[in-house]
Write a protein that holds these residues in place. Structure first.
Motif, PDB file in Angstrom:
ATOM      1  N   UNK A 247       0.808  -1.222   0.000  1.00 32.05           N
ATOM      2  CA  UNK A 247       0.000   0.000   0.000  1.00 32.05           C
ATOM      3  C   UNK A 247       0.845   1.277   0.000  1.00 32.05           C
ATOM      4  N   UNK A 248       2.153   1.145  -0.105  1.00 28.75           N
ATOM      5  CA  UNK A 248       2.994   2.327  -0.277  1.00 28.75           C
ATOM      6  C   UNK A 248       2.576   3.093  -1.530  1.00 28.75           C
ATOM      7  N   UNK A 249       2.057   2.404  -2.520  1.00 28.03           N
ATOM      8  CA  UNK A 249       1.662   3.022  -3.787  1.00 28.03           C
ATOM      9  C   UNK A 249       0.177   3.385  -3.836  1.00 28.03           C
ATOM     10  N   UNK A 250      -0.525   3.247  -2.724  1.00 27.74           N
ATOM     11  CA  UNK A 250      -1.932   3.641  -2.689  1.00 27.74           C
ATOM     12  C   UNK A 250      -2.883   2.491  -2.928  1.00 27.74           C
ATOM     13  N   UNK A 251      -4.182   2.819  -2.844  1.00 23.90           N
ATOM     14  CA  UNK A 251      -5.219   1.799  -2.962  1.00 23.90           C
ATOM     15  C   UNK A 251      -5.688   1.573  -4.384  1.00 23.90           C
ATOM     16  N   UNK A 252      -6.782   0.854  -4.521  1.00 25.06           N
ATOM     17  CA  UNK A 252      -7.272   0.429  -5.837  1.00 25.06           C
ATOM     18  C   UNK A 252      -7.730   1.605  -6.689  1.00 25.06           C
ATOM     19  N   UNK A 253      -8.356   2.607  -6.082  1.00 24.14           N
ATOM     20  CA  UNK A 253      -8.823   3.769  -6.852  1.00 24.14           C
ATOM     21  C   UNK A 253      -7.643   4.610  -7.333  1.00 24.14           C
ATOM     22  N   UNK A 254      -6.638   4.775  -6.483  1.00 25.98           N
ATOM     23  CA  UNK A 254      -5.438   5.518  -6.875  1.00 25.98           C
ATOM     24  C   UNK A 254      -4.780   4.843  -8.060  1.00 25.98           C
ATOM     25  N   UNK A 255      -4.605   3.544  -7.970  1.00 24.84           N
ATOM     26  CA  UNK A 255      -3.897   2.828  -9.034  1.00 24.84           C
ATOM     27  C   UNK A 255      -4.709   2.794 -10.334  1.00 24.84           C
ATOM     28  N   UNK A 256      -6.019   2.656 -10.206  1.00 25.00           N
ATOM     29  CA  UNK A 256      -6.863   2.646 -11.411  1.00 25.00           C
ATOM     30  C   UNK A 256      -6.829   3.997 -12.108  1.00 25.00           C
ATOM     31  N   UNK A 257      -6.850   5.051 -11.311  1.00 23.10           N
ATOM     32  CA  UNK A 257      -6.784   6.392 -11.895  1.00 23.10           C
ATOM     33  C   UNK A 257      -5.451   6.629 -12.580  1.00 23.10           C
ATOM     34  N   UNK A 258      -4.360   6.275 -11.918  1.00 26.84           N
ATOM     35  CA  UNK A 258      -3.039   6.468 -12.506  1.00 26.84           C
ATOM     36  C   UNK A 258      -2.900   5.673 -13.812  1.00 26.84           C
ATOM     37  N   UNK A 259      -3.430   4.473 -13.838  1.00 28.41           N
ATOM     38  CA  UNK A 259      -3.378   3.669 -15.064  1.00 28.41           C
ATOM     39  C   UNK A 259      -4.178   4.327 -16.177  1.00 28.41           C
ATOM     40  N   UNK A 260      -5.372   4.849 -15.838  1.00 29.29           N
ATOM     41  CA  UNK A 260      -6.215   5.505 -16.845  1.00 29.29           C
ATOM     42  C   UNK A 260      -5.538   6.755 -17.388  1.00 29.29           C
ATOM     43  N   UNK A 261      -4.898   7.529 -16.505  1.00 34.61           N
ATOM     44  CA  UNK A 261      -4.215   8.765 -16.933  1.00 34.61           C
ATOM     45  C   UNK A 261      -3.032   8.438 -17.841  1.00 34.61           C
ATOM     46  N   UNK A 262      -2.249   7.435 -17.463  1.00 33.32           N
ATOM     47  CA  UNK A 262      -1.095   7.042 -18.263  1.00 33.32           C
ATOM     48  C   UNK A 262      -1.533   6.549 -19.642  1.00 33.32           C
ATOM     49  N   UNK A 263      -2.619   5.805 -19.698  1.00 31.08           N
ATOM     50  CA  UNK A 263      -3.137   5.303 -20.973  1.00 31.08           C
ATOM     51  C   UNK A 263      -3.621   6.444 -21.846  1.00 31.08           C
ATOM     52  N   UNK A 264      -4.375   7.368 -21.269  1.00 32.97           N
ATOM     53  CA  UNK A 264      -4.921   8.490 -22.039  1.00 32.97           C
ATOM     54  C   UNK A 264      -3.801   9.320 -22.659  1.00 32.97           C
ATOM     55  N   UNK A 265      -2.777   9.629 -21.871  1.00 33.70           N
ATOM     56  CA  UNK A 265      -1.717  10.523 -22.339  1.00 33.70           C
ATOM     57  C   UNK A 265      -0.555   9.777 -22.998  1.00 33.70           C
ATOM     58  N   UNK A 266      -0.627   8.445 -23.040  1.00 33.17           N
ATOM     59  CA  UNK A 266       0.380   7.676 -23.746  1.00 33.17           C
ATOM     60  C   UNK A 266       1.750   7.710 -23.111  1.00 33.17           C
ATOM     61  N   UNK A 267       1.798   7.591 -21.778  1.00 30.33           N
ATOM     62  CA  UNK A 267       3.075   7.603 -21.051  1.00 30.33           C
ATOM     63  C   UNK A 267       3.229   6.331 -20.226  1.00 30.33           C
ATOM     64  N   UNK A 268       4.456   6.054 -19.805  1.00 29.39           N
ATOM     65  CA  UNK A 268       4.713   4.857 -19.003  1.00 29.39           C
ATOM     66  C   UNK A 268       4.243   5.018 -17.568  1.00 29.39           C
ATOM     67  N   UNK A 269       4.396   6.234 -17.032  1.00 26.68           N
ATOM     68  CA  UNK A 269       4.128   6.433 -15.605  1.00 26.68           C
ATOM     69  C   UNK A 269       3.255   7.664 -15.373  1.00 26.68           C
ATOM     70  N   UNK A 270       2.248   7.523 -14.533  1.00 23.09           N
ATOM     71  CA  UNK A 270       1.452   8.647 -14.034  1.00 23.09           C
ATOM     72  C   UNK A 270       1.414   8.516 -12.516  1.00 23.09           C
ATOM     73  N   UNK A 271       1.858   9.534 -11.823  1.00 22.06           N
ATOM     74  CA  UNK A 271       1.944   9.515 -10.352  1.00 22.06           C
ATOM     75  C   UNK A 271       1.010  10.582  -9.810  1.00 22.06           C
TER      76      UNK A 271
END
Length: 434
Positions: A50-74
């Motif tokens: 959980x150092x990287x956050x919960x399920x909503x945090x991770x889902x949002x970061x994945x969605x943002x990274x996919x939308x903007x075409x980047x490897x990492x969204x923090x």
């Protein structure tokens, strides 16, 4: 008999403009989902899943990274926090110089101070208001370590020129894209054009979660440092295997974490960005065309190969074509013809002269006092800050530029027609202002 409302004439419009409100049932359902889970945050500031956050945090970061075409969204709790993280990840330390814009919200200029870095202000371009590459080049010294560019008002910076300068001098480029989600240069999104990009989810941005921000990068090492600085880096660096002096630089962490609820809202907001952006662009084009009939107004320029996101609609005023009427008087008269905006009742009419006072003219820079009373970190540098440092910026701010928000989604064609009519009315009766 006077015609202008500023002189006692009849106001052109009295009923308020519609609110800019992008929150709907999708966000309500997302919030309820989180509330019913009972998990408003699952972050831990220690080495754990959980150092990287919960399920909503991770889902949002994945969605943002996919939308903007980047490897990492923090995700972070604000764009300001994101900028502080980015400067730390860039390895800025006491006495290092960071070139910044004088014409933006203060966060991008003060972020270096948290690590002892010295902000160095370069001037801006005359017609796009982003950092001027020629001025940037002149400001580089052996102490320069990074450039913080700003996609001001939603306009992407001069990517090719600035990035070439950075490559030549081995500098990190941090892109403040707080006002430019969805803006593009060629086939790439603003925010992804430098080494790291920072977005805002503050309540008055294109999309929002109340407060919040996102940092993006394609660099694995930078992403690792960003995640550490966000969440108590000093507590977990041993688990990461950090031990050398170079690895430990700036690994003093903060609590810059977004909550599960904010991320759930932000994920729904992200889905709406394309349509909201298209509406802004269409509304600006409509107003630009309608204002062409007024000689003293210069409509917005968009950089070649770019798509503007229009956080606000910037325009310029030429007093020499207005019979000597100063911009401030003209705009004050326009505002007198128009009403306030619903949900912004505590604000004036959403038109303003200039944007923000050039940052280097603010007291902190004028007196070179930030942390403590002895001048830290300015005492590492002989740089001074004074009027005249950025003449293009000063001329635009004090004489020419004005912005408005009356082109946001929710404004109908009739609403925008009233905005245009107010400008036309003041132009046709400008002799009342002399």
């Amino acid at each position: 008999m006077k015609k202008l409302a500023i002189n006692g004439g009849e106001k052109l419009r009295t009923n308020p403009f519609p609110a800019y409100n992008t929150i709907g049932t999708e966000e309500e359902e997302a919030v309820l989902r989180v509330l019913r889970s009972g998990k408003l945050s699952t972050y831990l500031g220690a080495w754990h899943e959980d150092f990287y956050g919960g399920s909503e945090v991770r889902a949002f970061e994945k969605a943002w990274a996919t939308f903007f075409g980047v490897k990492h969204a923090i995700s972070v709790n604000s764009a300001t926090s994101g900028l502080i993280c980015a400067v730390g990840a860039a390895g800025i330390e006491a006495g290092d110089e960071v070139i910044v814009s004088p014409y933006t919200m203060s966060a991008s200029a003060v972020a270096p101070l948290f690590y002892g870095g010295i902000p160095v202000f370069a001037d801006i371009e005359k017609d796009t208001y982003c950092l001027d590459p020629k001025s940037v080049e002149r400001k580089i010294t052996h102490k320069t370590k990074a450039i913080i560019v700003v996609d001001i008002f939603g306009q992407p910076y001069d990517v090719e020129a600035i990035n070439a300068i950075a490559k030549k001098h081995n500098l990190i480029v941090i892109e403040d894209a707080a006002q430019a989600p969805g803006a593009m240069y060629k086939e790439s999104y603003a925010g992804t054009l430098g080494d790291m990009g920072v977005f805002s989810l503050n309540y008055h941005k294109h999309i929002h979660s109340g407060e919040g921000g996102v940092i993006v990068t394609n660099d694995d090492a930078l992403a690792n440092k960003l995640q550490l600085i966000r969440n108590h880096a000093e507590s977990v660096i041993a688990n990461k295997g950090f031990s050398s002096s170079a690895e430990l630089v700036n690994m003093v962490g903060f609590n810059f974490r977004m909550t599960e609820m904010e991320c759930a809202v932000a994920r729904e907001q992200l889905k709406k960005l394309p349509s909201l952006l298209q509406t802004r662009q269409g509304n600006v084009a409509y107003i630009n065309e309608a204002l062409k009939s007024i000689p003293c107004l210069k409509t917005t320029k968009t950089r070649e190969h770019a798509k503007h996101a229009f956080y606000v609609h910037p325009l310029e005023f030429d007093a020499s074509l207005a019979g000597g009427v100063h911009r401030d008087i003209f705009i004050k008269a326009v505002k007198a013809e128009l009403p306030r905006t619903i949900m912004r009742d505590d604000s004036d009419v959403l038109i303003g002269c200039g944007y923000v006072k050039p940052i280097y003219l603010q007291p902190m820079f004028a007196h070179k006092i930030a942390f403590g009373s002895k001048g830290y970190p300015f005492n590492f540098s002989s740089i001074t800050y004074q009027k005249g440092d950025c003449p293009v910026c000063e001329n635009l701010h004090f004489e020419r530029l004005f912005t408005h928000e009356l082109m946001r989604p929710g404004m109908s064609r009739n609403d925008m027609d009233d905005v245009v009519k107010a400008f036309v009315k003041v132009w046709e009766n400008r002799e009342e202002l002399v």
